[in-house]
Design a protein around this motif. Structure first.
Motif, PDB file in Angstrom:
ATOM      1  N   ARG A  26       0.831  -1.215   0.000  1.00  0.00           N
ATOM      2  CA  ARG A  26       0.000   0.000   0.000  1.00  0.00           C
ATOM      3  C   ARG A  26       0.859   1.256   0.000  1.00  0.00           C
ATOM      4  O   ARG A  26       0.556   2.227  -0.684  1.00  0.00           O
ATOM      5  CB  ARG A  26      -0.927  -0.012   1.214  1.00  0.00           C
ATOM      6  N   ASP A  63     -10.805   2.598  -0.942  1.00  0.00           N
ATOM      7  CA  ASP A  63     -11.828   3.034  -0.002  1.00  0.00           C
ATOM      8  C   ASP A  63     -11.249   3.016   1.408  1.00  0.00           C
ATOM      9  O   ASP A  63     -10.056   2.766   1.593  1.00  0.00           O
ATOM     10  CB  ASP A  63     -13.100   2.186  -0.122  1.00  0.00           C
ATOM     11  N   SER A  64     -12.087   3.299   2.395  1.00  0.00           N
ATOM     12  CA  SER A  64     -11.614   3.379   3.771  1.00  0.00           C
ATOM     13  C   SER A  64     -11.120   2.039   4.308  1.00  0.00           C
ATOM     14  O   SER A  64     -10.398   1.990   5.295  1.00  0.00           O
ATOM     15  CB  SER A  64     -12.728   3.931   4.669  1.00  0.00           C
ATOM     16  N   ALA A  65     -11.497   0.936   3.648  1.00  0.00           N
ATOM     17  CA  ALA A  65     -11.023  -0.393   4.040  1.00  0.00           C
ATOM     18  C   ALA A  65      -9.831  -0.830   3.184  1.00  0.00           C
ATOM     19  O   ALA A  65      -9.432  -1.985   3.209  1.00  0.00           O
ATOM     20  CB  ALA A  65     -12.156  -1.411   3.916  1.00  0.00           C
ATOM     21  N   ASN A  98      -9.730  -1.273   0.027  1.00  0.00           N
ATOM     22  CA  ASN A  98     -10.084  -2.063  -1.156  1.00  0.00           C
ATOM     23  C   ASN A  98      -9.571  -1.293  -2.358  1.00  0.00           C
ATOM     24  O   ASN A  98      -9.676  -0.068  -2.417  1.00  0.00           O
ATOM     25  CB  ASN A  98     -11.602  -2.255  -1.264  1.00  0.00           C
ATOM     26  N   ALA A 121     -16.405  -0.171  -0.163  1.00  0.00           N
ATOM     27  CA  ALA A 121     -17.108  -0.210   1.110  1.00  0.00           C
ATOM     28  C   ALA A 121     -17.733   1.163   1.354  1.00  0.00           C
ATOM     29  O   ALA A 121     -17.267   2.170   0.817  1.00  0.00           O
ATOM     30  CB  ALA A 121     -16.123  -0.538   2.236  1.00  0.00           C
TER      31      ALA A 121
END
Length: 101
Positions: free
Chosen positions: A7, A56-58, A60, A77
């Motif tokens: 990431r 997204d916030s997760a 993904n 999400a």
């Protein structure tokens, strides 16, 4: 730990082009919007094409390539999604954020 390293590498690859291409001459860039549940819409101006990806916030990861008109990135999400797009005309880079329902 491997996931976080990947990431971080992806985020670094996105931020560097933003610094280089942030000031361009395009009069139009994609417009982001909210689609159905879990979707972000990408509206591409005439004469352009953009490749976009988002987190997204997760964390993904979703990606797509879009020509003129409206395209969709789906599978996010509920919450905030940040989308990065690379185009064929200056400024070559666009980023935006959308609240996904």
């Amino acid at each position: 730990m491997k996931k976080m390293a990947v990431r971080t590498a992806v985020a670094s690859a996105v931020i560097a082009p933003a610094m280089v291409f942030g000031a361009g001459t395009a009069t139009a860039v994609p417009t982001l919007g909210v689609g159905a549940a879990g979707e972000v819409t990408v509206s591409v101006p005439a004469g352009e094409s953009w490749t976009c990806f988002g987190f997204d916030s997760a964390f993904n990861f979703k990606t797509g390539a879009f020509g003129v008109g409206k395209g969709t990135l789906s599978g996010f999400a509920k919450g905030n999604a940040t989308v990065f797009c690379f185009g064929n005309a200056a400024p070559f880079f666009f980023t935006g954020s959308v609240m996904v329902t």
